[in-house]
Design a protein around this motif. Structure first.
Motif, PDB file in Angstrom:
ATOM      1  N   ARG A   1       0.862  -1.570   0.297  1.00  0.00           N
ATOM      2  CA  ARG A   1      -0.042   0.173   0.354  1.00  0.00           C
ATOM      3  C   ARG A   1       0.981   1.278  -0.072  1.00  0.00           C
ATOM      4  O   ARG A   1       0.528   2.117  -0.637  1.00  0.00           O
ATOM      5  CB  ARG A   1      -0.894  -0.332   0.991  1.00  0.00           C
ATOM      6  CG  ARG A   1      -1.822  -0.672   1.229  1.00  0.00           C
ATOM      7  CD  ARG A   1      -2.733  -1.508   2.402  1.00  0.00           C
ATOM      8  NE  ARG A   1      -4.273  -0.024   3.013  1.00  0.00           N
ATOM      9  CZ  ARG A   1      -3.943   0.670   3.813  1.00  0.00           C
ATOM     10  NH1 ARG A   1      -4.323  -0.423   5.004  1.00  0.00           N
ATOM     11  NH2 ARG A   1      -5.381   1.823   3.674  1.00  0.00           N
TER      12      ARG A   1
ATOM     13  N   THR B   1       0.931   3.973  -2.749  1.00  0.00           N
ATOM     14  CA  THR B   1       0.743   5.280  -2.725  1.00  0.00           C
ATOM     15  C   THR B   1       1.783   6.591  -3.389  1.00  0.00           C
ATOM     16  O   THR B   1       1.899   7.957  -3.866  1.00  0.00           O
ATOM     17  CB  THR B   1       0.841   5.828  -1.261  1.00  0.00           C
ATOM     18  OG1 THR B   1      -0.397   5.130  -0.688  1.00  0.00           O
ATOM     19  CG2 THR B   1       0.553   7.209  -1.207  1.00  0.00           C
TER      20      THR B   1
ATOM     21  N   ALA C   1       1.096  11.923  -0.516  1.00  0.00           N
ATOM     22  CA  ALA C   1       1.394  10.828   0.012  1.00  0.00           C
ATOM     23  C   ALA C   1       1.912  10.378   1.240  1.00  0.00           C
ATOM     24  O   ALA C   1       1.346   9.882   2.117  1.00  0.00           O
ATOM     25  CB  ALA C   1       2.699  10.305  -0.875  1.00  0.00           C
TER      26      ALA C   1
ATOM     27  N   VAL D   1      -0.694  10.292   2.940  1.00  0.00           N
ATOM     28  CA  VAL D   1      -1.477   8.634   3.580  1.00  0.00           C
ATOM     29  C   VAL D   1      -0.821   7.471   4.411  1.00  0.00           C
ATOM     30  O   VAL D   1      -1.676   7.204   4.876  1.00  0.00           O
ATOM     31  CB  VAL D   1      -2.025   7.810   2.086  1.00  0.00           C
ATOM     32  CG1 VAL D   1      -2.770   6.503   2.249  1.00  0.00           C
ATOM     33  CG2 VAL D   1      -2.545   9.420   1.435  1.00  0.00           C
TER      34      VAL D   1
END
Length: 413
Positions: free
Chosen positions: A379, A383, A405, A408
């Motif tokens: 993940r 991202t 980024a 996240v």
């Protein structure tokens, strides 16, 4: 009556022999990738050598593209004993695989004498949480390849020693009309993009995390994306790089359509092969230069061989892994992937025809930057891929994309 007893004894002996033979023969299912590093034919030849030395073990090989390797390993866990026994895995996966019980802990199988004989960067490939989850096999990083003839025609006397020089030399080559786009990269939305990005972060002495907080929108991590975007804006990098993987890069460079390329070890000998390259004999290789003179950039792109938690015969699996990772075998097949063993780098068989590559490796291997170790790596990588692609596609500024980024990834880490 005697005849019947003799026949019965003979039958029982034969049955026992068959039983022992059946028990002695083990079949291993092994999963490898079909791109970069060792070729499919190399792995098949290694396996044949192993089977000849171990006639009681048969190995079934399966090859998939790198992009499918991770999901194949994960999916096979549900297959139980019918899944894979030995798998090739990337340096970025041990945290995830350890957390979800994908691989067996092989710490006790590692010989203490191997520790100092194998490069430290190789060991980091298979180590997580103070345990070893396999043996390092592919010791790899990305290098700057350059066309010696093109540089000479442009009046350039040496390969670039800094990132600024790389851009300057690319502009000279472009202005002289020697090639339309002097640089080519693997910037498709994939892990290849993150490997190129990590190399450049290393070149700028950047870090991904500091005190547990993501640093993608500052320092070297931000400068790397800004550099990538600027080379596209200045028309120094091939715009198709945004869709290219490593093999695309190799083909463009080998056709003479680039002066500089960032790629793995395997490209050196293939680009120097006159049967499949128009620039054979003119291929130079150096560590990726850094921001300042004397600095270099490198990514840990190494891979390991591990035993799956489902495997029913780990001893046979370890025999196979030990054979493939042995110095003798690695020295023999060192043209597409350099050995993990320090002593190999002075061996005539390894140096033959690739001394320039080996000399670059001695420097780059010591400078390899690891991508973040986290069970959430897929993940995290996705991202970053999406953020960098937005920058390269002119949809967002580097600072804004990387700040998003950061936000996240802070929730993932």
């Amino acid at each position: 009556m005697t005849l019947n007893k003799s026949w019965l004894a003979l039958s029982m002996t034969a049955a026992m022999s068959v039983s022992v033979y059946a028990h002695a023969n083990t079949t291993i299912n092994a999963l490898f990738m079909s791109q970069a590093a060792y070729s499919k034919s190399d792995i098949q030849a290694m396996t044949q050598g192993f089977e000849k030395a171990n006639p009681d073990i048969k190995v079934n090989l399966e090859f998939v593209p790198y992009e499918a390797l991770h999901d194949k390993i994960i999916a096979a866990k549900g297959a139980g004993a019918n899944g894979y026994d030995v798998v090739l895995y990337d340096v970025i996966w041990p945290a995830e695989f350890a957390k979800f019980g994908i691989l067996k802990d092989v710490t006790k199988r590692i010989k203490p004498s191997w520790q100092d004989k194998i490069f430290k960067g190789a060991w980091t490939t298979v180590k997580y949480d103070h345990k070893y989850w396999g043996m390092p096999w592919i010791l790899d990083t990305k290098y700057l390849f350059y066309n010696k003839k093109m540089l000479k025609e442009a009046g350039i006397t040496h390969p670039p020693r800094t990132l600024s020089e790389l851009s300057e030399q690319a502009k000279i080559i472009k202005d002289k009309g020697l090639v339309k786009y002097p640089m080519v990269w693997s910037w498709a939305q994939s892990e290849a993009l993150i490997c190129d990005y990590t190399t450049l972060v290393s070149s700028y002495n950047g870090v991904f995390f500091k005190d547990g907080k993501p640093q993608f929108a500052s320092g070297g991590s931000l400068k790397a994306v800004q550099f990538m975007k600027k080379t596209l804006t200045d028309k120094l990098s091939n715009p198709n790089s945004r869709e290219y993987l490593e093999e695309d890069v190799r083909k463009v460079f080998s056709s003479g359509d680039a002066a500089f390329a960032l790629n793995w070890t395997y490209m050196y000998n293939l680009a120097n092969d006159p049967k499949q390259s128009q620039v054979a004999g003119d291929v130079g290789v150096e560590p990726m230069p850094g921001e300042h003179l004397g600095d270099v950039g490198a990514v840990n792109g190494s891979m390991g061989l591990g035993i799956t938690s489902n495997s029913q015969h780990p001893d046979a699996d370890w025999k196979f892994i030990s054979y493939l990772t042995s110095q003798k075998v690695q020295d023999k097949y060192s043209k597409l992937s350099l050995p993990i063993w320090k002593a190999s780098y002075d061996k005539p068989a390894v140096l033959k025809g690739q001394k320039e590559l080996v000399e670059a490796a001695k420097i780059s291997i010591g400078a390899m930057l690891a991508r973040p170790q986290t069970a959430q790596y897929p993940r995290l990588s996705n991202t970053l891929q999406q953020a960098i692609q937005r920058v390269l596609q002119n949809k967002q500024s580097a600072r804004d994309a990387m700040q998003q980024a950061n936000q996240v990834i802070s929730r993932l880490h």
